[in-house]
Design a protein around this motif. Structure first.
Motif, PDB file in Angstrom:
ATOM      1  N   HIS A  87       0.793 -16.642  26.472  1.00 28.02           N
ATOM      2  CA  HIS A  87       2.098 -17.875  26.057  1.00 28.02           C
ATOM      3  C   HIS A  87       0.508 -19.203  25.980  1.00 28.02           C
ATOM      4  CE1 HIS A  87       5.643 -20.586  27.600  1.00 28.02           C
ATOM      5  NE2 HIS A  87       4.332 -21.178  26.355  1.00 28.02           N
ATOM      6  N   ASP A 114       7.184 -22.650  19.744  1.00 29.18           N
ATOM      7  CA  ASP A 114       7.677 -21.929  18.835  1.00 29.18           C
ATOM      8  C   ASP A 114       9.299 -21.694  19.433  1.00 29.18           C
ATOM      9  OD1 ASP A 114       9.972 -20.309  17.812  1.00 29.18           O
ATOM     10  OD2 ASP A 114       7.723 -19.372  16.018  1.00 29.18           O
ATOM     11  N   ALA A 115      10.198 -22.263  19.770  1.00 31.73           N
ATOM     12  CA  ALA A 115      11.117 -21.958  20.972  1.00 31.73           C
ATOM     13  C   ALA A 115      11.740 -20.751  20.566  1.00 31.73           C
ATOM     14  CB  ALA A 115      12.528 -23.510  21.310  1.00 31.73           C
ATOM     15  N   ALA A 116      12.355 -20.291  19.487  1.00 35.96           N
ATOM     16  CA  ALA A 116      12.800 -18.911  18.867  1.00 35.96           C
ATOM     17  C   ALA A 116      11.615 -17.554  19.740  1.00 35.96           C
ATOM     18  CB  ALA A 116      12.835 -18.642  18.262  1.00 35.96           C
ATOM     19  N   ILE A 169       9.417 -18.082  21.978  1.00 36.05           N
ATOM     20  CA  ILE A 169       9.575 -18.146  23.324  1.00 36.05           C
ATOM     21  C   ILE A 169      11.179 -16.814  23.799  1.00 36.05           C
ATOM     22  CG2 ILE A 169       9.491 -19.043  25.296  1.00 36.05           C
ATOM     23  CD1 ILE A 169       6.863 -19.121  24.206  1.00 36.05           C
ATOM     24  N   LYS A 170      12.010 -17.542  23.749  1.00 38.64           N
ATOM     25  CA  LYS A 170      12.658 -17.115  23.724  1.00 38.64           C
ATOM     26  C   LYS A 170      13.278 -14.842  23.259  1.00 38.64           C
ATOM     27  CE  LYS A 170      18.123 -17.054  23.022  1.00 38.64           C
ATOM     28  NZ  LYS A 170      19.185 -17.840  22.304  1.00 38.64           N
ATOM     29  N   ALA A 171      12.804 -14.532  22.293  1.00 40.83           N
ATOM     30  CA  ALA A 171      12.399 -12.825  21.985  1.00 40.83           C
ATOM     31  C   ALA A 171      11.903 -12.884  23.008  1.00 40.83           C
ATOM     32  CB  ALA A 171      12.270 -13.931  20.277  1.00 40.83           C
ATOM     33  N   ARG A 206      11.750 -13.590  25.892  1.00 38.62           N
ATOM     34  CA  ARG A 206      12.482 -13.329  27.351  1.00 38.62           C
ATOM     35  C   ARG A 206      12.658 -12.293  27.051  1.00 38.62           C
ATOM     36  NH1 ARG A 206      12.736 -19.548  27.163  1.00 38.62           N
ATOM     37  NH2 ARG A 206      11.013 -20.193  29.079  1.00 38.62           N
ATOM     38  N   GLN A 207      13.372 -11.776  25.794  1.00 33.79           N
ATOM     39  CA  GLN A 207      14.390 -10.705  26.192  1.00 33.79           C
ATOM     40  C   GLN A 207      13.654  -9.708  25.613  1.00 33.79           C
ATOM     41  OE1 GLN A 207      16.334 -12.058  22.268  1.00 33.79           O
ATOM     42  NE2 GLN A 207      17.743 -13.102  23.295  1.00 33.79           N
ATOM     43  N   LYS A 235      12.525  -8.229  29.250  1.00 29.86           N
ATOM     44  CA  LYS A 235      13.799  -8.365  31.112  1.00 29.86           C
ATOM     45  C   LYS A 235      14.267  -6.737  29.982  1.00 29.86           C
ATOM     46  CE  LYS A 235      18.243  -8.239  31.568  1.00 29.86           C
ATOM     47  NZ  LYS A 235      19.020  -6.848  31.768  1.00 29.86           N
TER      48      LYS A 235
END
Length: 165
Positions: free
Chosen positions: A24, A129-131, A133-135, A137-138, A141
């Motif tokens: 990150h 880039d928030a998007a 980071i979200k991707a 996290r997916q 998982k």
């Protein structure tokens, strides 16, 4: 005709899942982080693939890696250079492994379907880039559900890496 198969404990196979590391980035850009990580990975004496979002990014990084630091030499190439099978580090926008790499770097949210062919996968996440980071996290998982060995490294204010998970 009936065939009978006996399996002894000695015959059992151990399935080894791919080690996946998330990096990150928070204080440095891809251009600053990737070369340093590649130097370390190249020291493992295994071939490497760097997957980029598009061909132009692969070519840009290809040029950058020749000049990033006067003390380091990273033998590498991209589509323009050819001879993919001979390159220790191959930069590409495709899901291809022409140099039979065992280490994969994923940049800009890129992915790869068959990670099991690699010993190590490094995902580089843009902390601005928030998007992304979200991707990320997916994907974390999904990788965890698939049984891969995961670690999460967050960049600190000095540019080093702190293991968070």
């Amino acid at each position: 005709m009936v065939a009978i198969l006996f399996v002894t404990p000695k015959d059992r196979c151990t399935i080894i899942m791919t080690e996946i590391r998330f990096y990150h980035m928070q204080t440095q850009t891809l251009d600053e982080v990737l070369p340093r990580l590649l130097v370390k990975a190249y020291g493992m004496e295994k071939k490497i693939i760097v997957r980029t979002e598009h061909d132009q990014e692969a070519e840009r990084l290809n040029k950058h890696l020749w000049t990033f630091h006067p003390q380091y030499f990273l033998p590498h190439g991209a589509k323009k250079n050819g001879n993919a099978d001979l390159q220790p580090i191959w930069l590409t926008a495709k899901e291809e492994n022409p140099n039979e790499a065992k280490i994969l770097f994923l940049t800009s949210g890129t992915s790869w379907d068959e990670l099991e062919q690699f010993d190590l996968v490094c995902e580089l996440l843009d902390g601005f880039d928030a998007a992304a980071i979200k991707a990320g996290r997916q994907r974390w998982k999904a990788y965890k559900d698939a049984g891969h060995d995961l670690t999460y490294w967050q960049q600190n204010e000095k540019g080093g890496w702190d293991k968070k998970a």
